[in-house]
Design an enzyme around this catalytic site. Structure first.
Site, mmCIF file in Angstrom:
data_model
loop_
_atom_site.group_PDB
_atom_site.id
_atom_site.type_symbol
_atom_site.label_atom_id
_atom_site.label_comp_id
_atom_site.label_asym_id
_atom_site.label_seq_id
_atom_site.Cartn_x
_atom_site.Cartn_y
_atom_site.Cartn_z
ATOM 1 N N TYR A 94 4.799 9.188 -11.214
ATOM 2 C CA TYR A 94 3.752 8.422 -10.528
ATOM 3 C C TYR A 94 3.138 7.402 -11.480
ATOM 4 O O TYR A 94 3.006 6.221 -11.154
ATOM 5 C CB TYR A 94 2.709 9.402 -9.998
ATOM 6 N N ASN A 125 0.810 -1.220 0.000
ATOM 7 C CA ASN A 125 0.000 0.000 0.000
ATOM 8 C C ASN A 125 0.847 1.276 0.000
ATOM 9 O O ASN A 125 0.429 2.286 -0.574
ATOM 10 C CB ASN A 125 -0.931 -0.023 1.220
ATOM 11 N N LYS A 141 2.971 3.358 -11.301
ATOM 12 C CA LYS A 141 1.694 2.658 -11.097
ATOM 13 C C LYS A 141 1.314 1.794 -12.312
ATOM 14 O O LYS A 141 0.734 0.724 -12.147
ATOM 15 C CB LYS A 141 0.588 3.659 -10.763
ATOM 16 N N VAL A 168 -9.211 9.963 -3.315
ATOM 17 C CA VAL A 168 -9.596 9.518 -1.979
ATOM 18 C C VAL A 168 -9.357 10.674 -1.010
ATOM 19 O O VAL A 168 -8.388 11.429 -1.167
ATOM 20 C CB VAL A 168 -8.750 8.290 -1.549
HETATM 21 N N1 LIG Z 1 -4.941 9.228 -1.582
HETATM 22 C C1 LIG Z 1 -5.376 9.002 -2.798
HETATM 23 O O1 LIG Z 1 -6.244 9.735 -3.306
HETATM 24 C C2 LIG Z 1 -4.843 7.868 -3.606
HETATM 25 C C3 LIG Z 1 -5.411 7.615 -4.858
HETATM 26 C C4 LIG Z 1 -4.923 6.545 -5.615
HETATM 27 C C5 LIG Z 1 -3.910 5.750 -5.119
HETATM 28 N N2 LIG Z 1 -3.366 6.019 -3.907
HETATM 29 C C6 LIG Z 1 -2.296 5.128 -3.436
HETATM 30 O O2 LIG Z 1 -2.673 4.593 -2.187
HETATM 31 C C7 LIG Z 1 -1.510 4.317 -1.404
HETATM 32 C C8 LIG Z 1 -1.670 4.950 -0.047
HETATM 33 O O3 LIG Z 1 -1.878 6.338 -0.232
HETATM 34 P P1 LIG Z 1 -2.297 7.332 0.962
HETATM 35 O O4 LIG Z 1 -3.222 8.311 0.387
HETATM 36 O O5 LIG Z 1 -2.688 6.567 2.155
HETATM 37 O O6 LIG Z 1 -0.882 8.068 1.160
HETATM 38 P P2 LIG Z 1 -0.225 8.735 2.452
HETATM 39 O O7 LIG Z 1 -1.294 9.138 3.426
HETATM 40 O O8 LIG Z 1 0.734 9.749 1.947
HETATM 41 O O9 LIG Z 1 0.599 7.514 3.098
HETATM 42 C C9 LIG Z 1 1.709 6.982 2.454
HETATM 43 C C10 LIG Z 1 2.235 5.836 3.291
HETATM 44 O O10 LIG Z 1 3.415 5.330 2.644
HETATM 45 C C11 LIG Z 1 4.450 5.289 3.593
HETATM 46 N N3 LIG Z 1 5.763 5.486 2.993
HETATM 47 C C12 LIG Z 1 6.164 6.474 2.158
HETATM 48 N N4 LIG Z 1 7.482 6.339 1.895
HETATM 49 C C13 LIG Z 1 7.899 5.249 2.580
HETATM 50 C C14 LIG Z 1 9.159 4.606 2.734
HETATM 51 N N5 LIG Z 1 10.275 5.057 2.131
HETATM 52 N N6 LIG Z 1 9.225 3.508 3.497
HETATM 53 C C15 LIG Z 1 8.126 3.025 4.137
HETATM 54 N N7 LIG Z 1 6.921 3.599 4.058
HETATM 55 C C16 LIG Z 1 6.816 4.704 3.280
HETATM 56 C C17 LIG Z 1 4.152 6.420 4.567
HETATM 57 O O11 LIG Z 1 4.864 6.227 5.767
HETATM 58 P P3 LIG Z 1 5.307 7.473 6.716
HETATM 59 O O12 LIG Z 1 4.149 7.667 7.671
HETATM 60 O O13 LIG Z 1 6.547 6.994 7.383
HETATM 61 O O14 LIG Z 1 5.523 8.655 5.817
HETATM 62 C C18 LIG Z 1 2.637 6.279 4.692
HETATM 63 O O15 LIG Z 1 2.327 5.258 5.619
HETATM 64 C C19 LIG Z 1 -0.323 4.850 -2.214
HETATM 65 O O16 LIG Z 1 0.289 3.790 -2.893
HETATM 66 C C20 LIG Z 1 -0.979 5.818 -3.194
HETATM 67 O O17 LIG Z 1 -0.230 5.954 -4.365
HETATM 68 C C21 LIG Z 1 -3.811 7.040 -3.131
#
Ligand SMILES: NC(=O)c1ccc[n+]([C@@H]2O[C@H](COP(=O)([O-])OP(=O)(O)OC[C@H]3O[C@@H](n4cnc5c(N)ncnc54)[C@H](OP(=O)(O)O)[C@@H]3O)[C@@H](O)[C@H]2O)c1
Length: 221
Positions: free
Chosen positions: A128, A63, A132, A161
């Site tokens: 990105y 994730n 993906k 999201v």
């Molecule tokens: N939000 C959206 O609208 C959306 C839409 C489509 C897809 N996605 C995908 O959904 C997934 C989760 O997104 P989210 O919105 O929950 O993002 P987020 O709130 O920014 O969370 C990202 C997560 O990834 C972790 N992470 C980042 N770099 C890392 C590293 N080097 N090592 C270990 N962990 C790391 C972060 O950990 P830290 O807490 O340590 O930073 C955090 O837990 C992602 O793959 C994103 O591309 C999101």
């Protein structure tokens, strides 16, 4: 009832917290949610070290991810390396480490959290989308390779999201314009993405593999 070990990366983020909340009270699952300190996806050494200790996961939810929108002129090699490593190489290495145990057990469920920008794209999403689209390629190839071992591999492609990531990358004005283009007229709640993932990893999902499930309120339709 055999308890399944579930590895979830990015559990501290918006969607990750929702995945954990969704699965936490299910007695069939034991959740493993390493912090970045325990498993730094930007470091191949950290990944190697993490799996040296334990790799007996029945279910993997890749994730964690980063998304830093940039014009092509602003992309420098460190950004390329960071995005590719965290979003693409790390999930691949995680799967590689977990597959031998899954094969031995004749059971595995892998979910790669991709994005609608892994199916279509838009400006400033070069890195990105590269990662993906690549992740969806990994899903498709591995579904073919691992299906014979009852290891099912799928991608989920969320649309917009309601998370901090979206708040950072999409201005309030742009959000309002986009909402009008989404048939459901709103962004997804993180829990709505988590519920789809819960189905993908469930034993009830016995025949869906190799898919890129788009959960976007109809945006790409
Ligand atoms: N939000 C959206 O609208 C959306 C839409 C489509 C897809 N996605 C995908 O959904 C997934 C989760 O997104 P989210 O919105 O929950 O993002 P987020 O709130 O920014 O969370 C990202 C997560 O990834 C972790 N992470 C980042 N770099 C890392 C590293 N080097 N090592 C270990 N962990 C790391 C972060 O950990 P830290 O807490 O340590 O930073 C955090 O837990 C992602 O793959 C994103 O591309 C999101």
């Amino acid at each position: 009832m055999s308890i399944k070990n579930v590895l979830i990366t990015g559990a501290s983020g918006g969607i990750g917290i929702a995945i954990v909340s969704c699965l936490l009270l299910d007695p069939r699952y034991k959740l493993y949610t390493p912090s970045r300190k325990e498993l730094d996806l930007a470091s191949e050494k950290s990944i190697d070290d993490y799996f040296k200790c334990f790799s007996e996961y029945d279910i993997v939810i890749n994730n964690a991810g980063v998304n830093v929108p940039e014009c092509i002129e602003d992309i420098v090699s460190d950004h390329i390396k960071n995005s590719l490593t965290i979003n693409l190489v790390a999930p691949l290495l995680i799967i590689k480490n977990c597959v031998p145990y899954m094969k031995r057990n004749g059971f595995g469920r892998i979910v790669n959290v991709s994005s609608i920008w892994g199916v279509r794209s838009k400006e400033k999403r070069t890195l990105y989308s590269a990662t993906k689209f690549g992740l969806n390629g990994i899903t498709k190839s591995l579904s073919r390779e691992l299906g014979q071992y009852n290891i099912l591999v799928n991608s989920i492609c969320p649309g917009y999201v309601r998370t901090n990531l979206t708040e950072q990358n999409v201005s309030r004005e742009e959000q309002e314009i986009i909402k009008k283009e989404i048939p459901l007229r709103r962004f997804a709640e993180p829990s709505e993405i988590a519920e789809s993932i819960a189905f993908m990893i469930d034993e009830k999902n016995s025949y869906m593999t190799g898919q890129t499930l788009i959960v976007d309120g109809g945006f790409l339709a």
